[in-house]
Motif scaffolding. Structure first.
Motif, PDB file in Angstrom:
ATOM      1  N   ARG A  42       0.806  -1.229   0.000  1.00  0.00           N
ATOM      2  CA  ARG A  42       0.000   0.000   0.000  1.00  0.00           C
ATOM      3  C   ARG A  42       0.833   1.270   0.000  1.00  0.00           C
ATOM      4  O   ARG A  42       0.299   2.348  -0.292  1.00  0.00           O
ATOM      5  CB  ARG A  42      -0.932   0.000   1.209  1.00  0.00           C
ATOM      6  CG  ARG A  42      -1.992  -1.088   1.173  1.00  0.00           C
ATOM      7  CD  ARG A  42      -2.928  -0.984   2.365  1.00  0.00           C
ATOM      8  NE  ARG A  42      -2.211  -1.192   3.624  1.00  0.00           N
ATOM      9  CZ  ARG A  42      -2.766  -1.084   4.825  1.00  0.00           C
ATOM     10  NH1 ARG A  42      -4.044  -0.755   4.919  1.00  0.00           N
ATOM     11  NH2 ARG A  42      -2.049  -1.299   5.909  1.00  0.00           N
ATOM     12  N   ASP A  64      -4.045  -2.500  -2.681  1.00  0.00           N
ATOM     13  CA  ASP A  64      -4.761  -2.531  -1.401  1.00  0.00           C
ATOM     14  C   ASP A  64      -5.828  -3.615  -1.520  1.00  0.00           C
ATOM     15  O   ASP A  64      -6.640  -3.588  -2.455  1.00  0.00           O
ATOM     16  CB  ASP A  64      -5.403  -1.167  -1.129  1.00  0.00           C
ATOM     17  CG  ASP A  64      -6.026  -1.069   0.258  1.00  0.00           C
ATOM     18  OD1 ASP A  64      -6.440  -2.105   0.813  1.00  0.00           O
ATOM     19  OD2 ASP A  64      -6.110   0.044   0.789  1.00  0.00           O
ATOM     20  N   HIS A  91      -8.368 -10.211   4.558  1.00  0.00           N
ATOM     21  CA  HIS A  91      -7.628  -9.654   3.426  1.00  0.00           C
ATOM     22  C   HIS A  91      -7.364 -10.643   2.298  1.00  0.00           C
ATOM     23  O   HIS A  91      -6.926 -10.238   1.218  1.00  0.00           O
ATOM     24  CB  HIS A  91      -6.275  -9.113   3.913  1.00  0.00           C
ATOM     25  CG  HIS A  91      -6.376  -8.032   4.939  1.00  0.00           C
ATOM     26  ND1 HIS A  91      -6.856  -6.781   4.648  1.00  0.00           N
ATOM     27  CD2 HIS A  91      -6.061  -8.031   6.264  1.00  0.00           C
ATOM     28  CE1 HIS A  91      -6.830  -6.033   5.743  1.00  0.00           C
ATOM     29  NE2 HIS A  91      -6.356  -6.764   6.733  1.00  0.00           N
TER      30      HIS A  91
END
Length: 400
Positions: A42, A64, A91
């Motif tokens: 990121r 991201d 994630h």
């Protein structure tokens, strides 16, 4: 070989985290000449600093996991995605989805039952159709366990196994903040979800239960004294998850290990009265830790003593790390077999970085059927030799 139609061979996602940096260092030192590798995360400044530190001129990708467009763009650009970004239930699913859809191979460090079960349920069919090999648990969870059982089965001549016991003889190294956070998040989710609590402890959470199976009463764990080493042993903290991975490998082999196979893992605590006390305390401590993390007030106290995500031990601590796992397997016919997986590396960091890096390189260099897989079922023919080249011991022998 790698997909020549893609711009890249490997993208390392989460490259600036603690294990990500170690994995990037391994790739920088050991990837073949001409391998097209990119670092993803990121923060461009952190990626640039890492590339400078490694002395590489690799592409840098801003990705991201909450931004589906950036994740999908990454998956379409490369042959393999290697990700250290956890907790994976939060994630990882967007990354698996993008890789399965793009026909891109994938490797991670997950030790989360809920995540892998969801990955199997939602993406296995697509991954099979698109030829994407989705390989979960490519670090200390669960490469040693998974490969050891597979090697034991091969040493037994492919004869079905009736039981196998993993025994952690040595385990020196730091505790991974990422692993702690994954465990923490899974426990938080399970607190309000009885079905998830049942899933976490189900040996067949990641595959169908075999049609033929001995009753559960025939297989009991707990503290025991190892008859060969005369040391006391307690259940290993990752035993339940590693057992699920081994069972999925068995399932993906067409139940080649045997439909009656029962696998468990224990950790040595030493001989004599002291060893027995430590084994009992360890067994109770695992339950106490899980209970403490189940409730917010006690979880906050536990968190004070545990590392945060992205944190890791010193270079000296890692340099002094090592692990040794024996798996004793008993075929339905013939003598017992012992498989050994060991390495002179910190299991959660240096060792895991090598295992993950080599899994990614193997995926980029080889071919295989798509689907949501395991280290043994996807890479069992090549990963042992790749790890031996980096100082790992992987062996199996018949025990008389």
């Amino acid at each position: 070989m790698s997909n020549a139609s893609r711009d890249l061979d490997i993208v390392l996602l989460g490259a600036t985290g603690f294990v990500g940096r170690l994995t990037a260092r391994h790739l920088a030192r050991h990837a073949p000449d001409g391998m097209r590798i990119a670092l993803a995360g990121r923060s461009r400044p952190r990626l640039e600093a890492l590339a400078t530190d490694l002395g590489v001129d690799w592409p840098l990708l801003l990705v991201d996991t909450a931004d589906s467009e950036s994740v999908e763009r990454m998956a379409r650009a490369t042959s393999v995605v290697v990700t250290t970004v956890g907790p994976y239930l939060r994630h990882g699913l967007p990354v698996v989805a993008a890789c399965a859809d793009a026909g891109t191979h994938y490797a991670d460090l997950s030790g989360e039952t809920a995540f892998v079960a969801e990955s199997v349920h939602r993406f296995d069919r697509t991954a099979r159709d698109r030829g994407a090999r989705i390989v979960h648990s490519c670090g200390f969870d669960s490469v040693p366990s998974d490969l050891a059982v597979g090697l034991a089965h091969r040493e037994a001549g492919g004869v079905p196994l009736i039981d196998a016991t993993g025994q952690v003889r040595t385990l020196r190294g730091g505790i991974s903040g990422g692993t702690v956070d994954s465990m923490r998040q899974q426990i938080i989710e399970a607190r309000s979800d009885p079905a998830l609590r049942r899933l976490i402890v189900d040996p067949y959470a990641l595959c169908p239960r075999p049609a033929s199976l001995l009753p559960d009463s025939a297989w009991r764990g707990g503290v025991r004294r190892d008859p060969s080493s005369r040391t006391w042993q307690a259940p290993f903290v990752m035993s339940s998850y590693n057992r699920q991975i081994v069972n999925r490998s068995n399932h993906l082999s067409g139940w080649g290990y045997g439909q009656h196979l029962r696998y468990r893992e224990l950790v040595d605590t030493g001989p004599g009265v002291k060893g027995r006390i430590l084994a009992t305390a360890l067994g109770l401590g695992i339950g106490a830790l899980a209970a403490a993390m189940f409730f917010a007030p006690t979880r906050r106290l536990v968190d004070l003593a545990l590392p945060d995500p992205g944190e890791g031990p010193s270079e000296q601590t890692m340099a002094e790390g090592s692990f040794h796992l024996d798996v004793d397997a008993h075929p339905v016919v013939g003598p017992a077999v012992r498989a050994t997986v060991s390495a002179p590396y910190d299991p959660a960091y240096g060792g895991t970085a090598i295992m993950l890096g080599e899994a990614g390189l193997a995926l980029a260099a080889g071919k295989g059927a798509g689907g949501v897989s395991t280290p043994m079922s996807a890479l069992g023919d090549v990963l042992p030799d790749r790890l031996r080249a980096h100082g790992f011991t992987l062996s199996a022998r018949t025990r008389e």
